[in-house]
Structures are given as C-alpha cells and as structure tokens.
Enzyme design. Structure first.
Site, short mmCIF file in Angstrom:
data_model
loop_
_atom_site.label_atom_id
_atom_site.label_comp_id
_atom_site.label_asym_id
_atom_site.label_seq_id
_atom_site.Cartn_x
_atom_site.Cartn_y
_atom_site.Cartn_z
CE1 TYR A 80 33.53 -67.35 -8.86
CE2 TYR A 80 31.81 -66.18 -7.85
CZ TYR A 80 32.43 -66.51 -9.13
OH TYR A 80 32.46 -65.39 -10.13
CE LYS B 171 35.41 -64.18 -9.31
NZ LYS B 171 36.58 -63.96 -10.44
#
Length: 273
Positions: free
Chosen positions: A173, A177
């Site tokens: 994750y 990002k």
C-alpha cells in the site's frame, strides 16, 4: 459548466469530493460522473444526490479502475455522451488497502510449508496502475478542449501520508502511494504546457477507522481540494499533506548536489530518460 469525473466516488474521500463539486454548482452548473466498482449503491446515490443538489447532473458508471479497458470505455462514453465533448476535472481517487495483512511476507492461506505464492498485487493495480490510467485518459480528453477556453484542466490524485512515511504493516500500500506522489510530481512538467494542473492529496487517517488514533476531519481534506481547484499554475505538481485541521505542502527532496541537479535538468532537456 465544469464536467467532473471522480473514481471511487460512492464512499469516503470520493463521496466527500462529489459533495464539494455539487455544492459549488449553484453558481456554475456542474455534471459529475461517479465511477465506482460498487454498483449496488451507485444508482441510489445518484437519485439522492440529484434531489439534494438539483443544479447538478449526476451519472453513475460501474468501473474497475485497475482495468485499462474499463476506464477507457467509461471515459469515451462520457466524453461522447453525457459530457458533450468536454472533460474539465478528473479525480483519480479509487483505491484499496492490503486488507488487514501484507502478502509480501504472509501467505494468503497462512501455510508456509509450500513454496511462496505471488503476492497479492491488487493494491498496486488499483492504487497506482489505476491512477496512471486515469491520468492518461484525463490528459487525452482535456487536450481536446479548444485553446481559447482558458480554464485549465485539473487532475487530482489521492495519495496518502503513507506515501510520505514508512508503513511497515502495509508496504505494498505504501509503495502504491509513494508511486502516486512521484507520479504527480514528475507528470507536472508534462501537463503544464497543455494548460492542465495535476496535484495530489496525502491525507492522514480520515473517518472513524481505528480506536486510539487521531482522526483528521474530512473538512480538512476539502480545504486542500478547494486550494487546488481555485489555485493557478503555482499548485501544479503540489502534494499536500492533510493532517488534523491543517494542510501542508510537502516539497520534493532537494537535490543532493549540483551534479545530480544538472543531470535531471539535462534529462528534461533531452525529453527522455
């Protein structure tokens, strides 16, 4: 009349941004296309939002942003249909988490007696590849706008403060990002000549997700959205961290030395790397 496409629009950040643009439409009539993989709530949301904001036209399209074909089909349909040949704002917001554990080190079935399985890449496919697809399509359709129409297009991408700080519990994750942050900063130099702004939101924890955490109000995120919508060329390429009641522009790293800076300037001059 701004025409707005928002991915991941039926909940959370996407829905808050939908409300933001709709609430601004009394002075400037707006069309908003809500894209989301959750087709069970999309149509009913359009109905309720249309009642709440009668000056705004809403459309829902089911879309898996991790699929280039799905996004390309929806963008083409909107451009040729409901939007009448104009796209002004694209919010590349849809994304997913690692769903509670990372498959980078943990097997999906918990069994470590067999050879390792491929990690679950859906997080990167939605959060990074999906944003790449949205940006590509946004640039293409915004570039069709006649040059005499001076308002710049806006591409707004949802990153996270996990794209600014290490997050060992969710490294894939975080990678997605961090990728969005780098993508926005790097793409800014490409889109500026097309009269387009590209910016990123890097919010802290929003909503009531986890006990014991400091929650950032959604209103703070909307302050950052408003900054990008109303800002000029100076906001192009900006990444804004959204935390507590504040929004903070996070500058890119300074070059470590003059040689490194010179090389990057040269790459830009060459037009390739």
């Amino acid at each position: 009349m701004p025409n707005v496409i928002i991915t991941g629009a039926t909940s959370g950040i996407g829905l808050a941004i939908t409300h933001y643009f709709a609430s601004s439409s009394s002075s400037t009539p707006t069309k908003i296309a809500m894209l989301d993989i959750n087709s069970s709530v999309g149509p009913s949301l359009v109905t309720s939002l249309s009642t709440q904001y009668p000056d705004t036209e809403f459309f829902f399209h089911a879309c898996d942003v991790s699929s280039w074909e799905a996004q390309a089909s929806v963008f083409s349909s909107l451009y040729d249909g409901e939007f009448g040949g104009r796209v002004d704002v694209v919010v590349a917001n849809a994304g997913v988490s690692e769903r509670g554990f990372t498959t980078l080190v943990v097997e999906q079935d918990g069994d470590k007696s067999h050879p390792p399985k491929k990690p679950d890449m859906s997080c990167l496919e939605a959060n990074l590849s999906g944003v790449v697809y949205s940006i590509k399509l946004a640039i293409y359709y915004m570039d069709q706008k006649p040059s005499e129409e001076g308002d710049p297009g806006l591409i707004l991408c949802t990153a996270s403060n996990a794209g600014l700080y290490p997050l060992p519990t969710a490294p894939l994750y975080a990678a997605s990002k961090f990728g969005v942050v780098g993508l926005v900063r790097s793409a800014a130099g490409l889109v500026e000549k097309e009269n387009i702004k590209i910016c990123a939101l890097a919010p802290a924890v929003l909503g009531k997700l986890y006990d014991g955490m400091v929650i950032t109000p959604m209103e703070t995120l909307i302050k950052a959205v408003d900054r990008f919508v109303k800002g000029g060329k100076e906001v192009n390429g900006q990444v804004v961290e959204v935390h507590g009641g504040d929004i903070t522009v996070r500058e890119a790293h300074a070059f470590v030395d003059a040689d490194t800076e010179r090389n990057f300037v040269r790459f830009r001059g060459l037009g390739w790397a």
